[in-house]
Write an enzyme that holds these catalytic residues in place. Structure first.
Site, PDB file in Angstrom:
ATOM      1  N   LYS A 201      32.758  45.769  36.139  1.00 48.61           N
ATOM      2  CA  LYS A 201      31.599  45.100  36.710  1.00 48.61           C
ATOM      3  C   LYS A 201      32.077  43.786  37.309  1.00 48.61           C
ATOM      4  CE  LYS A 201      27.114  43.992  37.080  1.00 48.61           C
ATOM      5  NZ  LYS A 201      26.160  44.735  37.926  1.00 48.61           N
ATOM      6  N   ASN A 290      48.937  37.690  30.955  1.00 50.31           N
ATOM      7  CA  ASN A 290      50.194  37.496  31.660  1.00 50.31           C
ATOM      8  C   ASN A 290      51.301  37.276  30.642  1.00 50.31           C
ATOM      9  OD1 ASN A 290      49.685  37.526  34.617  1.00 50.31           O
ATOM     10  ND2 ASN A 290      48.192  35.968  34.047  1.00 50.31           N
ATOM     11  N   ARG A 292      54.323  36.166  30.569  1.00 50.17           N
ATOM     12  CA  ARG A 292      55.381  35.326  31.136  1.00 50.17           C
ATOM     13  C   ARG A 292      54.881  33.893  31.177  1.00 50.17           C
ATOM     14  NH1 ARG A 292      52.744  34.348  35.831  1.00 50.17           N
ATOM     15  NH2 ARG A 292      51.548  36.052  36.754  1.00 50.17           N
ATOM     16  N   VAL A 295      52.632  29.763  36.601  1.00 52.44           N
ATOM     17  CA  VAL A 295      52.876  28.713  37.588  1.00 52.44           C
ATOM     18  C   VAL A 295      52.263  27.394  37.113  1.00 52.44           C
ATOM     19  CG1 VAL A 295      52.442  27.962  39.969  1.00 52.44           C
ATOM     20  CG2 VAL A 295      52.920  30.369  39.489  1.00 52.44           C
ATOM     21  N   ARG A 338      48.740  22.975  44.050  1.00 55.08           N
ATOM     22  CA  ARG A 338      49.849  23.732  44.617  1.00 55.08           C
ATOM     23  C   ARG A 338      49.989  23.340  46.087  1.00 55.08           C
ATOM     24  NH1 ARG A 338      49.770  29.881  42.140  1.00 55.08           N
ATOM     25  NH2 ARG A 338      48.915  29.369  40.087  1.00 55.08           N
TER      26      ARG A 338
END
Length: 450
Positions: A201, A290, A292, A295, A338
């Site tokens: 959804k 995730n 890892r 960022v 960023r």
């Protein structure tokens, strides 16, 4: 502790890892492509080996060359950073066969959590709230159609092997479903070589909140608070901050416990991130994990004082975590922008090229994670991120002022960047008030185009 670590990455994250290793007295080996022969990470490492030609598939994703480089230089561990091979279970298993420690979770966990449909199923088993959706993968249009009727429109189809916002499409009605499913499958197959899809959804205009996890190899798991990553464009994060300005202390504690419970259920080890959507009623839904380093990890480091790269290395070396959950205190507020080589006025078109001048802002509470320098040429075949500008201050209001000051000082000439666009976002009253969601930037751009 490890004696020598091969850094299986490039750019600012490779520089970040090399710096942490140097402070720990660990030697490093950098790998680089022919295009990256003038890269900063190559120069900072104790040794450097070229692993292939320019394209990632021939260099940073070329497993035989990378493992050969590690064996040839006598490395006892590999840090994958993020992207590339960081969530590749085949690579992890080959590292184990070569008796080289992979700095991250084991291959089985990466396998399970990397398959988004499987991760969703496991979190349901663990009692972690998830967005209503398919029980597993959606293998046909007919199955997708039936699932959509059950959970209701709008729906989002997602690549099971996905990441980085790729292989995701929204269908607002039944008339759009077939086309969006087909486009998502094509994009997923191109990006990941796997077009397996699942469906959820679609939560309209949610907050994107993620919890940083640290877990040692002795069964001890803690969380380091949350990051608000709602400032996104096309599922790509642009501004991240910690802590979130909208969570209450009770919600923060609740979400942290939920994230730890999910990590415990899959027997997670090393650094990882549990990602959630928060709807307008402050209900949380797990979307993915995730496996890892992220960022945006610097904002968590700034508010906790914990070096996450060093923590990863220590965990992989078998050390127990040096702190309990009660030791984790969130101090002040951190924001990360960023900085990308792109042109916002031209639909954020990537702008690789030579940097003529690169001036980095400084001062109290300002940090820059980057791998570029004056005279450096940003190549066209890799990520367009120039670096990350991070600030820390006692309050969110002060952090915003500090970030605007730092953005105003930053000078990059020779290429187009998104610095001015980031400044505009910080100046917007919606950002100042903290009332933005994942659709804010899209609506802002559309309004500017009217």
């Amino acid at each position: 502790m490890f004696k020598k670590i091969l850094v299986a990455n490039r750019g600012e994250i490779a520089v970040r890892i090399i710096r942490a290793c140097r402070e720990m007295g660990i030697e490093t080996v950098a790998i680089y492509s022919e295009m990256d022969k003038h890269s900063l990470h190559k120069e900072l490492a104790d040794e450097a080996i070229c692993v292939g030609k320019d394209r990632s598939i021939n260099s940073y994703l070329h497993i035989p060359n990378i493992l050969s480089a590690a064996i040839h230089t006598g490395c006892d561990a590999i840090h994958p950073g993020f992207g590339f091979l960081s969530e590749n279970p085949k690579f992890v298993r080959l590292c184990e066969e070569c008796q080289i420690k992979f700095i991250g979770p084991n291959a089985d966990v990466i396998d399970k959590m990397g398959d988004k449909a499987m991760a969703r199923k496991m979190m349901i088993e663990a009692g972690v709230p998830v967005v209503p959706g398919s029980e597993g993968s959606v293998d046909s249009y007919e199955q997708a159609e039936e699932t959509a009727k059950t959970i209701g429109y709008p729906v989002i189809v997602k690549a099971s092997a996905g990441g980085g916002g790729k292989g995701m499409r929204i269908a607002w009605s039944e008339s759009e479903l077939k086309a969006q499913l087909e486009m998502a499958k094509m994009e997923a197959n191109s990006a990941f070589g796997d077009d397996t899809m699942y469906m959820e959804k679609f939560v309209v205009d949610p907050k994107h909140i993620e919890i940083q996890i640290l877990a040692d190899e002795h069964g001890h798991i803690i969380h380091l608070g949350e990051r608000d990553c709602s400032m996104q464009r096309k599922n790509q994060k642009m501004i991240e901050e910690a802590p979130s300005s909208v969570l209450t202390p009770a919600e923060r504690e609740q979400l942290g416990k939920i994230a730890v419970k999910g990590a415990e259920y899959v027997n997670y080890q090393n650094a990882g991130t549990m990602e959630f959507l928060m709807d307008r009623d402050h209900r949380f839904y797990f979307i993915e994990m995730n496996t890892r380093i992220q960022v945006e990890h610097p904002v968590t480091e700034m508010v906790t004082g914990i070096d996450l790269i060093k923590a990863q290395i220590e965990i992989a070396a078998g050390k127990p975590l040096a702190y309990q959950q009660s030791d984790i205190k969130i101090g002040g507020h951190a924001i990360e922008c960023r900085i990308n080589a792109e042109e916002p006025a031209a639909d954020f078109r990537p702008c690789p090229g030579k940097i003529d001048q690169f001036f980095v802002p400084g001062g109290y509470g300002v940090r820059v994670d980057s791998s570029v320098y004056s005279g450096y040429t940003i190549p066209p075949m890799y990520d367009s991120m120039v670096g990350k500008l991070i600030v820390h201050a006692p309050t969110r209001a002060e952090a915003i002022l500090r970030m605007k000051r730092a953005l105003g000082e930053m000078v990059i000439t020779g290429i187009k960047t998104n610095i001015d666009f980031q400044y505009e976002l910080l100046n917007h009253e919606t950002f100042a008030e903290g009332h933005f969601d994942t659709g804010f930037i899209k609506r802002l751009i559309e309004k500017g185009q009217e």
